[in-house]
Motif scaffolding. Structure first.
Motif, PDB file in Angstrom:
ATOM      1  N   ASP A  52       0.808  -1.188   0.035  1.00 15.23           N
ATOM      2  CA  ASP A  52       0.018  -0.168   0.125  1.00 15.23           C
ATOM      3  C   ASP A  52       0.896   1.239  -0.007  1.00 15.23           C
ATOM      4  O   ASP A  52       1.427   1.690   0.973  1.00 15.23           O
ATOM      5  CB  ASP A  52      -0.806   0.077   1.182  1.00 15.23           C
ATOM      6  CG  ASP A  52      -1.982  -0.861   1.065  1.00 15.23           C
ATOM      7  OD1 ASP A  52      -2.491  -0.907   0.096  1.00 15.23           O
ATOM      8  OD2 ASP A  52      -2.419  -1.659   2.160  1.00 15.23           O
ATOM      9  N   SER A  56      -2.017   4.995   4.829  1.00 14.45           N
ATOM     10  CA  SER A  56      -2.038   3.696   5.572  1.00 14.45           C
ATOM     11  C   SER A  56      -2.691   3.950   7.061  1.00 14.45           C
ATOM     12  O   SER A  56      -3.321   2.749   7.357  1.00 14.45           O
ATOM     13  CB  SER A  56      -0.595   3.201   5.723  1.00 14.45           C
ATOM     14  OG  SER A  56      -0.009   4.415   6.501  1.00 14.45           O
ATOM     15  N   TRP A 218      -7.922  -1.254  10.374  1.00 13.47           N
ATOM     16  CA  TRP A 218      -7.338  -2.063   9.208  1.00 13.47           C
ATOM     17  C   TRP A 218      -8.344  -2.646   8.333  1.00 13.47           C
ATOM     18  O   TRP A 218      -9.118  -3.307   8.804  1.00 13.47           O
ATOM     19  CB  TRP A 218      -6.465  -3.064   9.803  1.00 13.47           C
ATOM     20  CG  TRP A 218      -5.854  -4.051   8.774  1.00 13.47           C
ATOM     21  CD1 TRP A 218      -6.568  -5.500   8.729  1.00 13.47           C
ATOM     22  CD2 TRP A 218      -5.195  -4.226   8.008  1.00 13.47           C
ATOM     23  NE1 TRP A 218      -5.658  -6.156   7.573  1.00 13.47           N
ATOM     24  CE2 TRP A 218      -4.815  -5.117   7.116  1.00 13.47           C
ATOM     25  CE3 TRP A 218      -4.182  -2.772   7.498  1.00 13.47           C
ATOM     26  CZ2 TRP A 218      -3.890  -5.274   5.988  1.00 13.47           C
ATOM     27  CZ3 TRP A 218      -3.215  -3.079   6.427  1.00 13.47           C
ATOM     28  CH2 TRP A 218      -3.276  -4.394   5.884  1.00 13.47           C
ATOM     29  N   GLY A 222      -6.178  -4.775   2.893  1.00 12.40           N
ATOM     30  CA  GLY A 222      -5.123  -3.569   2.928  1.00 12.40           C
ATOM     31  C   GLY A 222      -6.056  -2.606   2.518  1.00 12.40           C
ATOM     32  O   GLY A 222      -7.145  -2.512   2.238  1.00 12.40           O
ATOM     33  N   VAL A 223      -5.332  -1.476   2.757  1.00 13.63           N
ATOM     34  CA  VAL A 223      -5.864   0.060   2.188  1.00 13.63           C
ATOM     35  C   VAL A 223      -6.337  -0.035   0.616  1.00 13.63           C
ATOM     36  O   VAL A 223      -7.495   0.473   0.429  1.00 13.63           O
ATOM     37  CB  VAL A 223      -4.715   1.088   2.345  1.00 13.63           C
ATOM     38  CG1 VAL A 223      -5.395   2.390   1.648  1.00 13.63           C
ATOM     39  CG2 VAL A 223      -4.585   1.277   3.951  1.00 13.63           C
ATOM     40  N   HIS A 302      10.082   2.534   0.506  1.00 13.33           N
ATOM     41  CA  HIS A 302       9.501   1.213   0.957  1.00 13.33           C
ATOM     42  C   HIS A 302      10.399   0.063   0.517  1.00 13.33           C
ATOM     43  O   HIS A 302      11.018   0.021  -0.415  1.00 13.33           O
ATOM     44  CB  HIS A 302       8.195   1.011  -0.038  1.00 13.33           C
ATOM     45  CG  HIS A 302       7.006   0.414   0.522  1.00 13.33           C
ATOM     46  ND1 HIS A 302       5.791   0.604   0.335  1.00 13.33           N
ATOM     47  CD2 HIS A 302       6.841  -0.936   1.323  1.00 13.33           C
ATOM     48  CE1 HIS A 302       4.824  -0.104   0.812  1.00 13.33           C
ATOM     49  NE2 HIS A 302       5.668  -0.988   1.504  1.00 13.33           N
ATOM     50  N   HIS A 315       1.575   0.775  13.093  1.00 11.38           N
ATOM     51  CA  HIS A 315       1.907   2.128  12.661  1.00 11.38           C
ATOM     52  C   HIS A 315       3.071   2.498  13.950  1.00 11.38           C
ATOM     53  O   HIS A 315       2.805   2.188  15.073  1.00 11.38           O
ATOM     54  CB  HIS A 315       0.785   3.088  12.994  1.00 11.38           C
ATOM     55  CG  HIS A 315      -0.274   2.461  11.893  1.00 11.38           C
ATOM     56  ND1 HIS A 315      -0.431   2.883  10.712  1.00 11.38           N
ATOM     57  CD2 HIS A 315      -1.701   2.127  12.268  1.00 11.38           C
ATOM     58  CE1 HIS A 315      -1.499   2.601  10.266  1.00 11.38           C
ATOM     59  NE2 HIS A 315      -2.272   2.161  11.217  1.00 11.38           N
ATOM     60  N   ASN A 345       5.023   1.995   8.366  1.00 11.58           N
ATOM     61  CA  ASN A 345       3.810   1.142   8.207  1.00 11.58           C
ATOM     62  C   ASN A 345       4.468  -0.431   8.013  1.00 11.58           C
ATOM     63  O   ASN A 345       4.988  -0.515   7.100  1.00 11.58           O
ATOM     64  CB  ASN A 345       2.910   1.792   7.233  1.00 11.58           C
ATOM     65  CG  ASN A 345       1.642   0.910   7.072  1.00 11.58           C
ATOM     66  OD1 ASN A 345       1.421   0.518   5.965  1.00 11.58           O
ATOM     67  ND2 ASN A 345       0.930   0.653   8.099  1.00 11.58           N
ATOM     68  N   THR A 347       2.680  -3.669   7.300  1.00 10.34           N
ATOM     69  CA  THR A 347       1.582  -4.171   6.991  1.00 10.34           C
ATOM     70  C   THR A 347       1.684  -5.803   7.380  1.00 10.34           C
ATOM     71  O   THR A 347       0.669  -6.329   7.714  1.00 10.34           O
ATOM     72  CB  THR A 347       1.047  -4.104   5.669  1.00 10.34           C
ATOM     73  OG1 THR A 347       2.036  -4.596   4.731  1.00 10.34           O
ATOM     74  CG2 THR A 347       0.481  -2.650   5.609  1.00 10.34           C
TER      75      THR A 347
END
Ligand SMILES: Cc1cc2nc3c(=O)[nH]c(=O)nc-3n(C[C@H](O)[C@H](O)[C@H](O)COP(=O)(O)OP(=O)(O)OC[C@H]3O[C@@H](n4cnc5c(N)ncnc54)[C@H](O)[C@@H]3O)c2cc1C
Length: 487
Positions: A52, A56, A218, A222-223, A302, A315, A345, A347
């Motif tokens: 994502d 987030s 959440w 996922g987002v 990322h 987070h 973030n 995940t």
């Protein structure tokens, strides 16, 4: 014959605008330059990891719930959320990491232990916001602030009067909290709306308040599941989509846009156009040139790390000791800090399927200047990457050179090129250029009757819930214009 409404861009704001325009009875076509919906909120896959790469932190899920309800659907049939507890970890350099529980009383207990001197200020803040936060639901979140008389709404005055109107956000925070911990936590929130902590911005206190009062969530999947759900709803309602349609111009005559023109020679007629792009960059399609200072952006790094990185929560906010210098660099000097405060973030901690087994999906985000005059991101990006890695290393959550399965960087030039953000800013121009210096740019175009905007640069502002509301504002304008011109 054209569609009655053409929406340009299928970001979350554009999807919301398309859904609302359809609910207003319009035939709707969405033109999206990429091959998928979602814009910044769309998920990607890379080297076996699901990313994502944009938003987030998910709050205000009731705004999504309302969208589905307005369409006669149940949100749970499209989108499910799980409340996170703890909702965040704050790791201040040199201290033990602090987990913030979702429950208010539990949060107060934590505070009593780590910063007892701030408990009274914290309680006063919550009490004040409990009283005034609902006023915003009925004002700035309910309709655009685009007429001077809207400023005279007594509910807005009631909100403002609960704070010292001469004081900056920073002064308000400093008066409430003496500990570095709370000041560092609170100082960052104005930037989430494109403001500095020197702005008179008590509204920015709402973000941490809403995280605590209404939860951080959440989304299952996922987002990226949020725009996917909006897209599915839009399709069910009969909205049409054309992906790979890159709009390069608007054909406007006599105060109306007639057609949207795409790079492959397409021309799409409509009665009205809703643009999910920054008005300052979309203005170029109308021959306008903007030279305003930009607001803030993000620099992100990322990585897929082939081991379980210790010390992270879903987070995590990493706060270096020199946090004050970092905020001054961002807010005043408009440069990328040497010791940035980094939000991470992770995940895989909430959904292991986002990384291969035993691996970590680590997304580091730093609020940064956008494309500023006087220095270039081409030179700055490698320095920014090193600065982010320095903070990650200082907290033991970094990775070695060549260790990561991939590294993916996003910087302001990326947001400008991929999403059409003005000088890479996520909030449009600097707040000095906002209407009355108070609210983001208007949704309606100042000159063209059948053109409105939706997205982070316009009202009610940036962030997924806000652009979802903005879709309702923009579609409502188009519907009103159509009703007025109906025979
Ligand atoms: C790193 C990062 C972290 C963030 N964190 C959070 C967070 O934690 N929580 C939160 O709520 N928000 C967060 N945000 C903000 C949030 O992502 C945005 O406010 C929101 O997703 C913006 O949606 P949008 O619809 O306005 O724009 P976008 O997502 O930018 O969508 C615009 C769409 O228009 C399309 N488009 C542009 N130009 C054209 C063209 N010429 N022709 C056709 N299509 C075009 C683009 O391809 C794109 O699909 C974050 C953003 C970033 C970048």
């Amino acid at each position: 014959m054209g569609k009655s409404v053409v929406v340009i861009g299928a970001g979350l704001g554009g999807l919301s605008a398309a859904i609302h325009a359809r609910l207003e009875g319009c035939d709707v076509l969405v033109l999206e330059r990429h091959d998928r919906p979602g814009g910044k909120a769309a998920a990607l896959t890379q080297s076996g990891y699901r990313l994502d790469p944009g938003p987030s932190i998910v709050i205000l899920t009731r705004i999504y719930e309302r969208l589905f309800r307005d369409a006669g659907r149940r949100m749970e049939d499209f989108l499910r959320f799980r409340r996170l507890d703890p909702f965040a970890r704050v790791h201040f350099e040199g201290r033990e990491p602090l987990d913030l529980p979702a429950d208010l009383d539990a949060c107060r207990s934590v505070l009593r232990e780590v910063a007892p001197q701030d408990l009274a200020g914290f309680d006063r803040l919550i009490e004040t916001l409990d009283q005034v936060a609902p006023l915003l639901d009925r004002t700035v979140f309910a309709h655009p602030m685009d007429r001077w008389w809207r400023l005279a709404d007594p509910r807005l005055a009631r909100f403002a009067m609960r704070f010292d109107l001469r004081a900056s956000y920073k002064t308000l925070v400093d008066r409430m909290f003496g500990s570095d911990l709370l000041r560092a936590f609170f100082y960052g929130f104005p930037s989430y709306s494109g403001l500095t902590y020197h702005a008179k911005a008590p509204g920015a206190l709402l973000i941490p308040y809403l995280m605590l009062r209404e939860g951080v969530w959440w989304p299952e999947g996922g987002v990226g599941a949020i725009p996917s759900a909006f897209h599915r709803l839009a399709c069910e309602l009969g909205v049409e989509f054309r992906f790979g349609a890159d709009v390069v111009g608007l054909d406007a005559r006599d105060g109306r846009v007639r057609r949207a023109l795409t790079s492959d020679g397409g021309a799409y007629e409509a009665e009205a156009f809703l643009v999910n792009r920054d008005p300052l960059t979309a203005g170029e399609w109308l021959g306008r040139k903007a030279s305003l200072d930009p607001s803030f952006s993000y620099f992100t790094l990322h990585a897929g790390v082939p081991r379980l990185v210790p010390g992270l929560e879903h987070h995590t906010l990493l706060v270096p000791r020199a946090f004050e210098a970092a905020f001054e660099d961002l807010y005043v000097r408009r440069r990328f800090p040497d010791s940035p405060i980094v939000y991470v973030n992770a995940t895989h901690l909430v959904d292991p399927s986002t990384a291969p087994p035993g691996c970590s999906n680590v997304f580091a985000v730093v609020t940064s200047p956008a494309i500023e005059d006087g220095w270039s991101w081409e030179e700055e990006a490698p320095r920014a990457r090193q600065a982010v890695l320095r903070t990650l290393d200082a907290f033991g959550v970094g990775w070695k050179e060549d260790e990561a399965a991939f590294e993916r960087v996003q910087s302001p030039p990326y947001f400008a090129a991929a999403h059409g953000n003005y000088r890479g800013s996520l909030y449009g121009p600097d707040a000095r250029h906002w209407p009355w210096g108070l609210f983001p740019l208007f949704n309606r175009d100042p000159e063209i009757r059948n053109l409105a905007y939706v997205g982070g640069a316009v009202q009610p502002g940036a962030g997924m819930p806000m652009v979802t509301l903005g879709g309702r504002f923009a579609a409502g304008m188009v519907a009103r214009t159509r009703r007025r011109s109906a025979p």
